[in-house]
Scaffold this active site. Sequence first.
Site, mmCIF file in Angstrom:
data_model
loop_
_atom_site.group_PDB
_atom_site.id
_atom_site.type_symbol
_atom_site.label_atom_id
_atom_site.label_comp_id
_atom_site.label_asym_id
_atom_site.label_seq_id
_atom_site.Cartn_x
_atom_site.Cartn_y
_atom_site.Cartn_z
ATOM 1 N N ASN A 195 17.204 -15.125 -11.659
ATOM 2 C CA ASN A 195 17.037 -16.352 -12.427
ATOM 3 C C ASN A 195 16.240 -17.338 -11.573
ATOM 4 O O ASN A 195 15.936 -17.076 -10.403
ATOM 5 C CB ASN A 195 18.379 -16.929 -12.882
ATOM 6 N N ASP A 264 23.495 -10.430 -17.259
ATOM 7 C CA ASP A 264 23.939 -9.057 -17.516
ATOM 8 C C ASP A 264 23.340 -8.531 -18.813
ATOM 9 O O ASP A 264 22.936 -7.369 -18.907
ATOM 10 C CB ASP A 264 25.465 -9.000 -17.605
#
Length: 477
Positions: A195, A264
């Site tokens: 991220n 995820d």
Amino acid sequence: MKVTLPEFERAGVMVVGDVMLDRYWYGPTSRISPEAPVPVVKVNTIEERPGGAANVAMNIASLGANARLVGLTGIDDAARALSKSLADVNVKCDFVSVPTHPTITKLRVLSRNQQLIRLDFEEGFEGVDPQPLHERINQALSSIGALVLSDYAKGALASVQQMIQLARKAGVPVLIDPKSTDFERYRGATLLTPNLSEFEAVVGKCKTEEEIVERGMKLIADYELSALLVTRSEQGMSLLQPGKAPLHMPTQAQEVYDVTGAGDTVIGVLAATLAAGNSLEEACFFANAAAGVVVGKLGTSTVSPIELENAVRGRADTGFGVMTEEELKLAVAAARKRGEKVVMTNGVFDILHAGHVSYLANARKLGDRLIVAVNSDASTKRLKGDSRPVNPLEQRMIVLGALEAVDWVVSFEEDTPQRLIAGILPDLLVKGGDYKPEEIAGSKEVWANGGEVLVLNFEDGCSTTNIIKKIQQDKKG
């Protein structure tokens, strides 16, 4: 647009990484503890969900792909709960049990849609012999299309470099969700999916998109990566590949309730799509759509094929449109956790007219979500006669699902939706016409659950029967 999902059913993916159990305690708060200035939560609901690498595997399995999960656990109740939960959703587990360590567990206490505290039970698995993990990877390489290494810095991927080499030697793409700022560990991976904060922890603060691209391409060259995908929250995601122009994809999220587990979902959808034979660009497209869905749910969550299809059609949320009964129950549960009021109605809706549209718009105003249950063709025929329905079930449901007022459409086979309503238990059950509330199918079950039942008026002069008669008269004339 017409959307063709990847052939997930032929995709095989192995996930190796830090598995954990997420526990959730829910309950109301109405007072402050006399022992300390903290709220008292009266726990009335307890949930257990697989987290970490286990959530990645669940995301893969929820798409219909073949998911295998390898990780380190203790020999305890948490490990048994993990195994059972994963078996229930068709994830094949092959855990390495470590008797000297507890299974990593995270307990969250929530009230009024707010997380009050998180408690972590863990020791980490640093120093545990990685050889059993390597053996499991080797055994699976000939039958999988992608290997996911899910790194939560808990020790399962201490030998990540050896794992990468095993997969690359076999020609299997390796996807990694990194936690460490030492990207040297991930040298030679097919794809890294940090991220933005994880990315900037390695390359420094990026003020512009151009800086993200420039520093990302340097990372690719420095660590011999095939590609880099930077997930950027409300800014979407950016795919970088050597020799290709950057691909920037805007976010598809409409409402953000919880980002837990969104990474995820992204890597799970990426892996399943690649293993199904699609390109990396296509995999990123579907992963971006899935991320827009999952952040609209509370807690670690997965995305179903119908939710993904709805999302890439531009309706990203908890899964708008036509649904199966089981998918509807999941969507309603997610809505309730957000404190939304669920309204439900039913009917044949054979030839949709202004009266129907007005009625459904009024019903929608009574809550936050509107469910429309539709009689199947056989049910309609029994109710209305052999000449009905004029429009088959699929067409009726598609038209209803396209209405702005309607969130979810589901069918039922019985003469009445009583069983369906009893399974959903809406907060408000509405019906149009001159019924008495006690005559409405499902009213007893809704009342018993503390819900309401309401009769709404139809618009005068609007009737499917009259429309059919007029069409027949016009044909004769």
